[in-house]
Design an enzyme around this catalytic site. Sequence first.
Site, mmCIF file in Angstrom:
data_model
loop_
_atom_site.group_PDB
_atom_site.id
_atom_site.type_symbol
_atom_site.label_atom_id
_atom_site.label_comp_id
_atom_site.label_asym_id
_atom_site.label_seq_id
_atom_site.Cartn_x
_atom_site.Cartn_y
_atom_site.Cartn_z
ATOM 1 N N PHE A 285 -41.484 -71.946 31.332
ATOM 2 C CA PHE A 285 -40.269 -71.597 32.085
ATOM 3 C C PHE A 285 -40.596 -71.172 33.526
ATOM 4 C CE2 PHE A 285 -37.444 -67.655 32.699
ATOM 5 C CZ PHE A 285 -36.531 -68.333 33.489
ATOM 6 N N THR B 90 -46.030 -58.117 33.197
ATOM 7 C CA THR B 90 -44.625 -57.901 32.835
ATOM 8 C C THR B 90 -44.279 -56.415 32.820
ATOM 9 O OG1 THR B 90 -43.101 -58.028 30.941
ATOM 10 C CG2 THR B 90 -45.421 -58.117 30.433
ATOM 11 N N GLU C 1 -42.922 -55.033 30.497
ATOM 12 C CA GLU C 1 -43.062 -54.541 29.113
ATOM 13 C C GLU C 1 -44.335 -53.738 28.907
ATOM 14 O OE1 GLU C 1 -41.920 -56.801 25.801
ATOM 15 O OE2 GLU C 1 -40.396 -57.942 26.881
ATOM 16 N N TYR D 210 -46.815 -58.341 21.536
ATOM 17 C CA TYR D 210 -46.764 -59.098 22.795
ATOM 18 C C TYR D 210 -47.111 -58.199 23.979
ATOM 19 C CZ TYR D 210 -44.675 -60.838 27.120
ATOM 20 O OH TYR D 210 -44.472 -61.173 28.432
ATOM 21 N N ALA D 211 -46.412 -57.069 24.070
ATOM 22 C CA ALA D 211 -46.617 -56.181 25.214
ATOM 23 C C ALA D 211 -48.053 -55.658 25.240
ATOM 24 C CB ALA D 211 -45.618 -55.032 25.154
ATOM 25 N N ALA D 212 -48.588 -55.363 24.049
ATOM 26 C CA ALA D 212 -49.971 -54.865 23.986
ATOM 27 C C ALA D 212 -50.954 -55.921 24.474
ATOM 28 C CB ALA D 212 -50.305 -54.429 22.562
ATOM 29 N N LYS E 286 -35.023 -67.348 24.031
ATOM 30 C CA LYS E 286 -34.794 -66.117 24.791
ATOM 31 C C LYS E 286 -33.287 -65.869 24.917
ATOM 32 C CE LYS E 286 -39.229 -65.728 25.409
ATOM 33 N NZ LYS E 286 -39.987 -66.262 26.505
HETATM 34 P P1 NAD Z 1 -43.149 -69.546 28.489
HETATM 35 O O1 NAD Z 1 -43.393 -69.187 27.066
HETATM 36 O O2 NAD Z 1 -41.887 -70.238 28.855
HETATM 37 O O3 NAD Z 1 -44.340 -70.469 29.024
HETATM 38 C C1 NAD Z 1 -45.676 -70.240 28.705
HETATM 39 C C2 NAD Z 1 -46.482 -71.492 29.005
HETATM 40 O O4 NAD Z 1 -47.859 -71.214 28.698
HETATM 41 C C3 NAD Z 1 -46.070 -72.714 28.151
HETATM 42 O O5 NAD Z 1 -45.958 -73.847 28.978
HETATM 43 C C4 NAD Z 1 -47.220 -72.875 27.165
HETATM 44 O O6 NAD Z 1 -47.439 -74.222 26.775
HETATM 45 C C5 NAD Z 1 -48.395 -72.318 27.980
HETATM 46 N N1 NAD Z 1 -49.484 -71.841 27.127
HETATM 47 C C6 NAD Z 1 -49.387 -71.049 26.028
HETATM 48 N N2 NAD Z 1 -50.621 -70.838 25.511
HETATM 49 C C7 NAD Z 1 -51.510 -71.486 26.326
HETATM 50 C C8 NAD Z 1 -52.924 -71.624 26.329
HETATM 51 N N3 NAD Z 1 -53.697 -71.056 25.372
HETATM 52 N N4 NAD Z 1 -53.488 -72.346 27.309
HETATM 53 C C9 NAD Z 1 -52.737 -72.945 28.264
HETATM 54 N N5 NAD Z 1 -51.388 -72.845 28.306
HETATM 55 C C10 NAD Z 1 -50.782 -72.130 27.343
HETATM 56 O O7 NAD Z 1 -43.331 -68.189 29.294
HETATM 57 P P2 NAD Z 1 -42.598 -67.691 30.620
HETATM 58 O O8 NAD Z 1 -41.366 -66.983 30.257
HETATM 59 O O9 NAD Z 1 -42.558 -68.812 31.583
HETATM 60 O O10 NAD Z 1 -43.647 -66.585 31.110
HETATM 61 C C11 NAD Z 1 -44.741 -66.937 31.942
HETATM 62 C C12 NAD Z 1 -45.557 -65.701 32.226
HETATM 63 O O11 NAD Z 1 -44.743 -64.732 32.890
HETATM 64 C C13 NAD Z 1 -46.080 -65.007 30.976
HETATM 65 O O12 NAD Z 1 -47.360 -64.507 31.248
HETATM 66 C C14 NAD Z 1 -45.118 -63.863 30.751
HETATM 67 O O13 NAD Z 1 -45.755 -62.788 30.097
HETATM 68 C C15 NAD Z 1 -44.769 -63.499 32.177
HETATM 69 N N6 NAD Z 1 -43.451 -62.878 32.361
HETATM 70 C C16 NAD Z 1 -42.334 -63.451 31.837
HETATM 71 C C17 NAD Z 1 -41.091 -62.864 32.056
HETATM 72 C C18 NAD Z 1 -39.828 -63.471 31.509
HETATM 73 O O14 NAD Z 1 -38.779 -62.836 31.569
HETATM 74 N N7 NAD Z 1 -39.852 -64.682 30.985
HETATM 75 C C19 NAD Z 1 -41.001 -61.681 32.804
HETATM 76 C C20 NAD Z 1 -42.179 -61.110 33.320
HETATM 77 C C21 NAD Z 1 -43.398 -61.729 33.104
HETATM 78 O O1 DAU Z 2 -39.130 -57.799 30.498
HETATM 79 C C1 DAU Z 2 -39.936 -58.925 30.671
HETATM 80 C C2 DAU Z 2 -40.012 -59.666 29.366
HETATM 81 O O2 DAU Z 2 -38.716 -60.213 29.141
HETATM 82 C C3 DAU Z 2 -41.080 -60.755 29.358
HETATM 83 O O3 DAU Z 2 -42.339 -60.158 29.466
HETATM 84 C C4 DAU Z 2 -41.001 -61.560 28.051
HETATM 85 O O4 DAU Z 2 -41.912 -62.642 28.109
HETATM 86 C C5 DAU Z 2 -39.590 -62.094 27.901
HETATM 87 O O5 DAU Z 2 -39.477 -62.777 26.661
HETATM 88 C C6 DAU Z 2 -38.570 -60.956 27.955
HETATM 89 O O6 DAU Z 2 -38.698 -60.078 26.800
HETATM 90 P P1 DAU Z 2 -37.416 -59.498 26.023
HETATM 91 O O7 DAU Z 2 -37.832 -59.158 24.655
HETATM 92 O O8 DAU Z 2 -36.725 -58.468 26.840
HETATM 93 O O9 DAU Z 2 -36.501 -60.823 26.060
HETATM 94 P P2 DAU Z 2 -35.586 -61.544 24.947
HETATM 95 O O10 DAU Z 2 -34.838 -62.630 25.641
HETATM 96 O O11 DAU Z 2 -36.346 -61.886 23.719
HETATM 97 O O12 DAU Z 2 -34.547 -60.379 24.569
HETATM 98 C C7 DAU Z 2 -33.767 -59.741 25.555
HETATM 99 C C8 DAU Z 2 -32.942 -58.670 24.856
HETATM 100 O O13 DAU Z 2 -31.986 -59.295 23.997
HETATM 101 C C9 DAU Z 2 -33.752 -57.762 23.950
HETATM 102 O O14 DAU Z 2 -33.205 -56.462 23.983
HETATM 103 C C10 DAU Z 2 -33.561 -58.349 22.558
HETATM 104 C C11 DAU Z 2 -32.157 -58.919 22.620
HETATM 105 N N1 DAU Z 2 -31.886 -60.113 21.796
HETATM 106 C C12 DAU Z 2 -32.712 -61.182 21.943
HETATM 107 C C13 DAU Z 2 -32.502 -62.334 21.209
HETATM 108 C C14 DAU Z 2 -33.420 -63.530 21.361
HETATM 109 C C15 DAU Z 2 -30.793 -60.152 20.950
HETATM 110 O O15 DAU Z 2 -30.022 -59.170 20.844
HETATM 111 N N2 DAU Z 2 -30.578 -61.294 20.226
HETATM 112 C C16 DAU Z 2 -31.387 -62.379 20.304
HETATM 113 O O16 DAU Z 2 -31.143 -63.381 19.583
#
Ligand code: NAD
Ligand code: DAU
Length: 353
Positions: free
Chosen positions: A25, A136, A138, A160-162, A199
């Site tokens: 993403f 993150t 988290e 995950y967070a750990a 998500k």
């Molecule tokens: P995502 O799950 O959408 O994408 C992760 C990507 O990593 C995927 O394309 C997957 O194929 C690749 N991947 C997984 N394991 C791998 C491996 N062993 N080697 C190579 N590639 C691998 O995640 P995202 O939401 O795009 O998050 C990207 C980064 O940003 C992560 O480190 C996440 O912790 C961090 N982050 C995400 C958010 C959020 O809200 N989504 C917020 C803050 C930080």
């Molecule tokens: O804060 C940054 C983090 O945000 C990133 O590090 C993570 O990679 C990313 O997945 C995200 O984590 P969250 O756990 O906050 O995101 P998620 O979309 O899974 O959930 C957001 C909130 O919504 C959380 O309080 C759980 C709730 N939820 C989530 C899902 C999927 C629901 O109530 N129902 C659901 O079906």
Amino acid sequence: MTYPTIGIERMVKTVRLLITGGAGFIGSNFVRYLLKSRPEVSIINLDALTYAGNLESLDDLPHDRHKFVRGDISQRDQVEACADGVDAIINLAAESHVDRSILDSSAFIRTNVVGTQVLLETMRRRKIARFLQVSTDEVYGSIETGKFTEMSPLYTNSPYAASKASADLLARSYHRTYGLDIVITRCSNNFGPYQFPEKLIPLMILNALEDARLPVYGDGLYVRDWIHVEDHCRALEMVLFRGSPGEIYNVGSNQEMTNREVIQRVLDILGKPASLIQNVTDRPGHDRRYALDSTKIRHDFGWTPLIPFDQGLENTVRWYLEHQAWTAHVRSGSYRHYYEQMYERRSQTLANL
Ligand code: NAD
Ligand code: DAU
């Protein structure tokens, strides 16, 4: 180290970046963003293409400055094969979904911890100038009132967070121990195009479109600070090119909302009834609230989020409506199995933990 501003110092030549997780993403959005904003950049995109990685998210990108390599960051030889001539590594590869880490944390340790260590070692051996670890909010855990600053202690609540906190601390240790030029970002919840529909926001959009139930964990009053992925990408660019070695930057947008509020806005945009909302078993170890103090990145680089939540959400809903083929493909196969395990049998699954 002498490359606090790799882009500016080396503007005359191509800056070669190794971006990991670039088919996910944030990764695919970041690759797209950089190719547009930085003509001097060429990118090697290393991604294992797990369930969350999708080449269709990169379909529109030019091939002259962007090379995709399928590989695993926890495998040293596969990382080494991509390291020639690289100026900076940006680590976005991760297992990123909290709920999956509760079911089984093995892949989270392998990718998020071991994978980051392999990348850091590659940087050290190959004398790569800069490393950006995308962490993150988290890692700080939950906060009832006030906000986390970069100096707040790390206090994680999910596997995950750990795993992300471990990676974050490993990155810092490579700066302190070996003097490597490492910068770290800690961002809040992203939303926008190309987000995998496990998500919250894309899941709610797609379920609402199908008049399927919208599963709200617990009382739905958990609070997240939502940032559009493009605003996160701009912050990553600034930290990559201008961040000071060893520094950590919080990236938050001050757009806090309960999950119920977010879901209601999705329903309003789609004109769907609130009766679709269904309370389900809560997530174990569920963090009540995340909130970041982002004064540092705002002050140091003048960064500020540009996309208001409502506007970003409307655009995101439109994007999912216009990209139904993308959605259908990423939701096929193993995702269906995951969804069934997580939601159709959610009570049994989580009660047995
Ligand atoms: P995502 O799950 O959408 O994408 C992760 C990507 O990593 C995927 O394309 C997957 O194929 C690749 N991947 C997984 N394991 C791998 C491996 N062993 N080697 C190579 N590639 C691998 O995640 P995202 O939401 O795009 O998050 C990207 C980064 O940003 C992560 O480190 C996440 O912790 C961090 N982050 C995400 C958010 C959020 O809200 N989504 C917020 C803050 C930080
Ligand atoms: O804060 C940054 C983090 O945000 C990133 O590090 C993570 O990679 C990313 O997945 C995200 O984590 P969250 O756990 O906050 O995101 P998620 O979309 O899974 O959930 C957001 C909130 O919504 C959380 O309080 C759980 C709730 N939820 C989530 C899902 C999927 C629901 O109530 N129902 C659901 O079906």
